[in-house]
Design a protein around this motif. Structure first.
Motif, PDB file in Angstrom:
ATOM      1  N   GLU A  33     -31.200 -92.476  95.898  1.00 60.36           N
ATOM      2  CA  GLU A  33     -31.747 -92.598  94.545  1.00 60.36           C
ATOM      3  C   GLU A  33     -32.892 -91.609  94.304  1.00 60.36           C
ATOM      4  OE1 GLU A  33     -30.768 -94.522  91.907  1.00 60.36           O
ATOM      5  OE2 GLU A  33     -29.038 -95.158  93.091  1.00 60.36           O
ATOM      6  N   ALA A  34     -32.644 -90.333  94.514  1.00 60.31           N
ATOM      7  CA  ALA A  34     -33.679 -89.314  94.292  1.00 60.31           C
ATOM      8  C   ALA A  34     -33.939 -89.157  92.798  1.00 60.31           C
ATOM      9  CB  ALA A  34     -33.248 -87.990  94.894  1.00 60.31           C
ATOM     10  N   ILE A  35     -35.216 -89.180  92.429  1.00 62.17           N
ATOM     11  CA  ILE A  35     -35.563 -88.988  91.024  1.00 62.17           C
ATOM     12  C   ILE A  35     -36.427 -87.753  90.793  1.00 62.17           C
ATOM     13  CG2 ILE A  35     -35.220 -91.376  90.329  1.00 62.17           C
ATOM     14  CD1 ILE A  35     -38.168 -91.890  90.625  1.00 62.17           C
ATOM     15  N   GLU A  36     -36.932 -87.161  91.878  1.00 56.42           N
ATOM     16  CA  GLU A  36     -37.660 -85.890  91.788  1.00 56.42           C
ATOM     17  C   GLU A  36     -37.395 -85.078  93.048  1.00 56.42           C
ATOM     18  OE1 GLU A  36     -41.866 -85.489  89.687  1.00 56.42           O
ATOM     19  OE2 GLU A  36     -41.862 -87.124  91.130  1.00 56.42           O
ATOM     20  N   ILE A  37     -37.156 -83.801  92.858  1.00 59.55           N
ATOM     21  CA  ILE A  37     -37.033 -82.865  93.974  1.00 59.55           C
ATOM     22  C   ILE A  37     -37.997 -81.732  93.677  1.00 59.55           C
ATOM     23  CG2 ILE A  37     -35.513 -81.300  95.236  1.00 59.55           C
ATOM     24  CD1 ILE A  37     -33.167 -83.096  94.308  1.00 59.55           C
ATOM     25  N   ILE A  38     -39.052 -81.609  94.488  1.00 62.76           N
ATOM     26  CA  ILE A  38     -40.100 -80.632  94.217  1.00 62.76           C
ATOM     27  C   ILE A  38     -40.161 -79.621  95.359  1.00 62.76           C
ATOM     28  CG2 ILE A  38     -42.520 -80.308  93.590  1.00 62.76           C
ATOM     29  CD1 ILE A  38     -42.631 -83.395  93.097  1.00 62.76           C
ATOM     30  N   PRO A  39     -39.755 -78.372  95.124  1.00 57.71           N
ATOM     31  CA  PRO A  39     -39.860 -77.354  96.173  1.00 57.71           C
ATOM     32  C   PRO A  39     -41.322 -77.124  96.556  1.00 57.71           C
ATOM     33  CG  PRO A  39     -38.391 -76.618  94.434  1.00 57.71           C
ATOM     34  CD  PRO A  39     -39.092 -77.851  93.929  1.00 57.71           C
ATOM     35  N   CYS A  40     -41.563 -76.908  97.843  1.00 58.15           N
ATOM     36  CA  CYS A  40     -42.918 -76.717  98.354  1.00 58.15           C
ATOM     37  C   CYS A  40     -43.212 -75.241  98.611  1.00 58.15           C
ATOM     38  CB  CYS A  40     -43.096 -77.467  99.667  1.00 58.15           C
ATOM     39  SG  CYS A  40     -43.075 -79.254  99.487  1.00 58.15           S
ATOM     40  N   THR A  41     -44.483 -74.905  98.495  1.00 63.48           N
ATOM     41  CA  THR A  41     -44.936 -73.577  98.906  1.00 63.48           C
ATOM     42  C   THR A  41     -45.014 -73.539 100.427  1.00 63.48           C
ATOM     43  OG1 THR A  41     -47.256 -74.199  98.886  1.00 63.48           O
ATOM     44  CG2 THR A  41     -46.352 -73.323  96.810  1.00 63.48           C
ATOM     45  N   GLU A  42     -45.125 -72.340 100.980  1.00 66.89           N
ATOM     46  CA  GLU A  42     -45.315 -72.196 102.431  1.00 66.89           C
ATOM     47  C   GLU A  42     -46.584 -72.903 102.874  1.00 66.89           C
ATOM     48  OE1 GLU A  42     -43.626 -71.095 105.017  1.00 66.89           O
ATOM     49  OE2 GLU A  42     -41.904 -70.503 103.833  1.00 66.89           O
ATOM     50  N   THR A  43     -47.636 -72.799 102.080  1.00 67.86           N
ATOM     51  CA  THR A  43     -48.905 -73.447 102.405  1.00 67.86           C
ATOM     52  C   THR A  43     -48.729 -74.956 102.496  1.00 67.86           C
ATOM     53  OG1 THR A  43     -50.191 -71.712 101.323  1.00 67.86           O
ATOM     54  CG2 THR A  43     -51.277 -73.846 101.595  1.00 67.86           C
ATOM     55  N   ALA A  44     -48.101 -75.550 101.496  1.00 69.57           N
ATOM     56  CA  ALA A  44     -47.901 -77.001 101.485  1.00 69.57           C
ATOM     57  C   ALA A  44     -47.016 -77.434 102.650  1.00 69.57           C
ATOM     58  CB  ALA A  44     -47.291 -77.428 100.155  1.00 69.57           C
ATOM     59  N   LYS A  45     -45.936 -76.699 102.891  1.00 73.67           N
ATOM     60  CA  LYS A  45     -45.035 -77.036 103.993  1.00 73.67           C
ATOM     61  C   LYS A  45     -45.795 -77.062 105.308  1.00 73.67           C
ATOM     62  CE  LYS A  45     -42.259 -74.085 106.137  1.00 73.67           C
ATOM     63  NZ  LYS A  45     -41.143 -73.181 106.474  1.00 73.67           N
ATOM     64  N   LYS A  46     -46.575 -76.046 105.558  1.00 76.34           N
ATOM     65  CA  LYS A  46     -47.328 -75.950 106.812  1.00 76.34           C
ATOM     66  C   LYS A  46     -48.266 -77.142 106.971  1.00 76.34           C
ATOM     67  CE  LYS A  46     -50.313 -72.624 109.281  1.00 76.34           C
ATOM     68  NZ  LYS A  46     -51.256 -73.549 109.825  1.00 76.34           N
ATOM     69  N   ILE A  47     -48.984 -77.482 105.919  1.00 79.44           N
ATOM     70  CA  ILE A  47     -49.932 -78.594 105.977  1.00 79.44           C
ATOM     71  C   ILE A  47     -49.203 -79.923 106.174  1.00 79.44           C
ATOM     72  CG2 ILE A  47     -51.604 -79.929 104.620  1.00 79.44           C
ATOM     73  CD1 ILE A  47     -52.512 -77.171 103.453  1.00 79.44           C
ATOM     74  N   ILE A  48     -48.125 -80.148 105.429  1.00 84.54           N
ATOM     75  CA  ILE A  48     -47.364 -81.400 105.547  1.00 84.54           C
ATOM     76  C   ILE A  48     -46.817 -81.561 106.962  1.00 84.54           C
ATOM     77  CG2 ILE A  48     -45.250 -82.587 104.811  1.00 84.54           C
ATOM     78  CD1 ILE A  48     -45.849 -81.380 101.967  1.00 84.54           C
ATOM     79  N   LEU A  49     -46.285 -80.483 107.513  1.00 87.35           N
ATOM     80  CA  LEU A  49     -45.711 -80.556 108.855  1.00 87.35           C
ATOM     81  C   LEU A  49     -46.768 -80.734 109.942  1.00 87.35           C
ATOM     82  CD1 LEU A  49     -42.897 -77.866 108.591  1.00 87.35           C
ATOM     83  CD2 LEU A  49     -42.664 -80.369 108.535  1.00 87.35           C
ATOM     84  N   GLU A  50     -48.008 -80.322 109.667  1.00 87.49           N
ATOM     85  CA  GLU A  50     -49.068 -80.423 110.663  1.00 87.49           C
ATOM     86  C   GLU A  50     -49.798 -81.768 110.659  1.00 87.49           C
ATOM     87  OE1 GLU A  50     -51.555 -76.988 110.056  1.00 87.49           O
ATOM     88  OE2 GLU A  50     -50.174 -75.676 111.150  1.00 87.49           O
TER      89      GLU A  50
END
Length: 119
Positions: free
Chosen positions: A96-113
C-alpha cells in the motif's frame, strides 16, 4: 561533506544535495510511505501500482532532525542518534505505497549510516 551550523541547524552546499541518489543495478534509493506499514527506505526493485518491492530496505520508525519525509529525502537527518531505524532486510514487498520519494546521495548516505535501533 562541508557544513555549517547556525542556531543548531546544519546547512550544506546546495550542489551536495541536488543529485538524486544513483541507481544500484538500475534501482533508485527512495523513501516509501505506506498506508499502514509505516515508512521504509531502500532500493526500488519493482513497482506495480501501489505495490513496491524494495531491496536492502530499512523501516524508519522514528526520525529526528528532519521535519518531513521530503526534507529527509533531500538532506537526511541531522540528529541520527535520536532516530529509530530498523535493521536492513534483503527484500520487502510493500502493498500500500502512497508516496515514493527519490533520495539525494547525501540523504541516502545519512539514512544508511544511522545505527540499527536496539531495544
Amino acid at each position: 561533506m562541508d557544513k555549517i551550523t547556525i542556531n543548531g541547524v546544519d546547512y550544506v552546499p546546495a550542489d551536495s544535495v541536488k543529485a538524486i541518489a544513483e541507481p544500484v543495478d538500475g534501482m533508485r534509493f527512495c523513501i516509501i510511505r505506506t498506508y499502514s506499514a509505516g515508512v521504509h527506505a531502500g532500493y526500488v526493485k519493482q513497482q506495480n501500482g501501489k505495490e513496491v518491492t524494495l531491496v536492502n530496505a530499512r523501516r524508519l520508525w522514528k526520525w529526528a532532525g528532519a521535519f518531513t519525509l521530503s526534507e529527509m529525502a533531500v538532506s537526511g537527518v541531522s540528529n541520527p542518534s535520536e532516530c529509530k531505524f530498523a535493521t536492513t532486510v534483503p527484500e520487502i514487498i510493500l502493498t500500500e505505497a502512497i508516496e515514493i520519494i527519490p533520495c539525494t546521495e547525501t540523504a541516502k548516505k545519512i539514512i544508511l549510516e544511522v545505527k540499527d535501533y536496539e531495544c
